[in-house]
Design an enzyme around this catalytic site. Structure first.
Site: not given
Ligand code: NAD
Length: 440
Positions: A164, A124
């Protein structure tokens, strides 16, 4: 003299400074691993090695800002375990990024790749900043300089970053270009989650959110088979915490299956309509405004209120540590699919499971992203691309096989799915570690 104890209540190891242990996410990851290890009877030497990352690189990334000043940002790349193959894991841009959090996320990646049977290890990366405060030019300079700072530890056969929180395909394109410039030829396999035009895979942007919903469908089937519940997805209600790349797709996939998504939220708060939100419309609003703030056709609620709404399904899809001891008793959902990594603390998980809540754990529920990242990497290596139907079918097959392994272990060890998922992962990984042996 009283004995010092670590967060997991085991005596402090004098060989360790504790730099990795500072975040609740890391403390929870180690606690969960110890619990699963005890349940399955893990080899203690394997456990000892898995509690720490193999390698952690800290870099300070200087960037010339648009106003001519220079700002320095803290960056990290951590490789937790590479027994099964090259490191794999996203790059996070978020104000709370630190070494301990990135190390915990790298550990979760190791467990995820092993669980779903990929020939990849766990890694990561991240930079501590609020990306909304940087212009596009500043973000490009930051991403390129960060790539150069970590260039010796990444590569298609070494460690492969992906998007991410706070990063997307454009950041991956800049990383790929910077790496390729340094090597002298195009190297698409250095990152996944790239735009299609430069070797990305069809279905990658939707893969994580889709997987989050596939496992809910499998859980509903399993509950029915065990006479533990008779949910029908199109009659269920749901809330989605975090409306980014994962949350939006998950909400959309529920919406098209007829499930009523009554609330969604982002960093600034949430929106609620008891009759169900029109998710495609909310997505359009989000694309135009980059926030849910001001959405006209719903009530405003807080993120905390969203967590406690009386619904069947909760999808935490934002960040870690969202359901904790402080609010676990407010949760009313009966099925939780962890779109985010580590959104439920260990204590809250054990409490909710004792209340009959089915928690589909992160390393299973959000594995769709790394599965299609793996397909992207394979397609890039052989320069032969599949269509989206083929990608989705292969994704669904791996998700189902992994779900069944976890369900079987939950039955065998009489434990919740979270512990069973870790056991399934460690079973494969520890065999590989023992076969490879310890160098020298
Ligand atoms: P992103 O940046 O596209 O979206 C994150 C969302 O969470 C946004 O809407 C943001 O405003 C919101 N957010 C951030 N901090 C917050 C808080 N304190 N309270 C409420 N909302 C909050 O990110 P993503 O890629 O959608 O990732 C989201 C989660 O999924 C993360 O934990 C990431 O590690 C996990 N994840 C993502 C992927 C991927 O393919 N993108 C794969 C596996 C896991």
């Amino acid at each position: 003299m009283s004995e010092q104890t670590s967060p997991s209540n085991t005596p402090v190891n004098p060989l360790r400074s504790g730099i990795y242990d500072t975040s609740p996410l890391y403390q929870n990851a180690v606690m969960d691993l110890e619990f699963a290890g005890t349940t399955m009877g893990i080899d203690p030497n394997v456990l000892e090695r898995l509690k720490l990352p193999k390698r952690a690189l800290c870099v300070n990334v200087p960037v010339r800002m648009d106003d001519g000043s220079v700002k320095v940002f803290e960056g990290y790349r951590v490789q937790h375990n590479t027994t099964l193959g090259p490191g794999k894991g996203g790059i996070r841009f978020h104000p709370e990024v630190n070494l301990s959090e990135v190390s915990a996320l790298a550990m979760l990646m190791t467990m995820k790749c092993s669980l779903v049977g990929l020939p990849l290890g766990g890694a990561k990366g991240g930079i501590r900043l609020d990306p909304s405060q940087l212009s596009r030019a500043e973000q490009q300079a930051l991403t390129r300089r960060y790539t150069m700072e970590i260039i010796n530890v990444i590569g298609p056969e070494q460690d492969i970053p992906a998007p991410d929180v706070g990063t997307d395909g454009q950041h991956m394109a800049w990383m790929m270009d910077t790496y390729s410039m340094a090597k002298g030829n195009a190297v698409p396999g250095v990152v996944t989650g790239k735009p299609i035009e430069i070797g990305g895979s069809l279905g990658r942007p939707e893969s994580t959110g889709r997987g989050v919903i596939y496992v809910i469908e499998h859980a509903i089937e399993l509950l029915k088979k065990k006479n533990l519940g008779n949910f029908v997805l199109k009659e269920c209600s749901a809330v989605v915490h975090g409306f980014g790349k994962v949350g939006q797709v998950a909400a959309y996939e529920l919406f098209i299956r007829g499930c009523k998504v009554v609330a969604v939220s982002d960093y600034f708060g949430g929106i609620y309509d008891k009759n169900g939100l029109n998710i495609p419309e909310v997505m359009k609003y989000m694309a135009a405004n980059r926030s849910l703030k001001g959405y006209p056709k719903a009530e405003v609620i807080t993120n905390e209120q969203l967590i406690g709404l009386p619904v069947d399904i909760l999808i935490p899809a934002a960040i870690d540590g969202v359901v904790t001891k402080a609010n676990m008793k407010n949760v009313k959902a009966k099925i939780i699919s962890e779109g985010a990594n580590g959104p439920i603390t260990s204590e809250a998980q054990h409490y909710l499971e004792s209340q009959g809540v089915t928690i589909i754990p992160d390393i299973l529920a959000n594995a769709g992203g790394v599965i299609v990242s793996y397909f992207e990497w394979v397609q890039g290596m052989q320069q032969f691309f599949w269509n989206e139907k083929e990608i989705n079918e292969k994704l669904a097959e791996v998700m189902l096989r992994s779900f069944n392994r976890v369900a079987d272990n939950a039955e065998k060890y009489k434990c919740g799915m979270k512990t069973a998922a870790l056991i399934s992962s460690v079973e494969r990984l520890s065999q590989a570690m023992l076969l490879r042996g310890l160098f020298p």
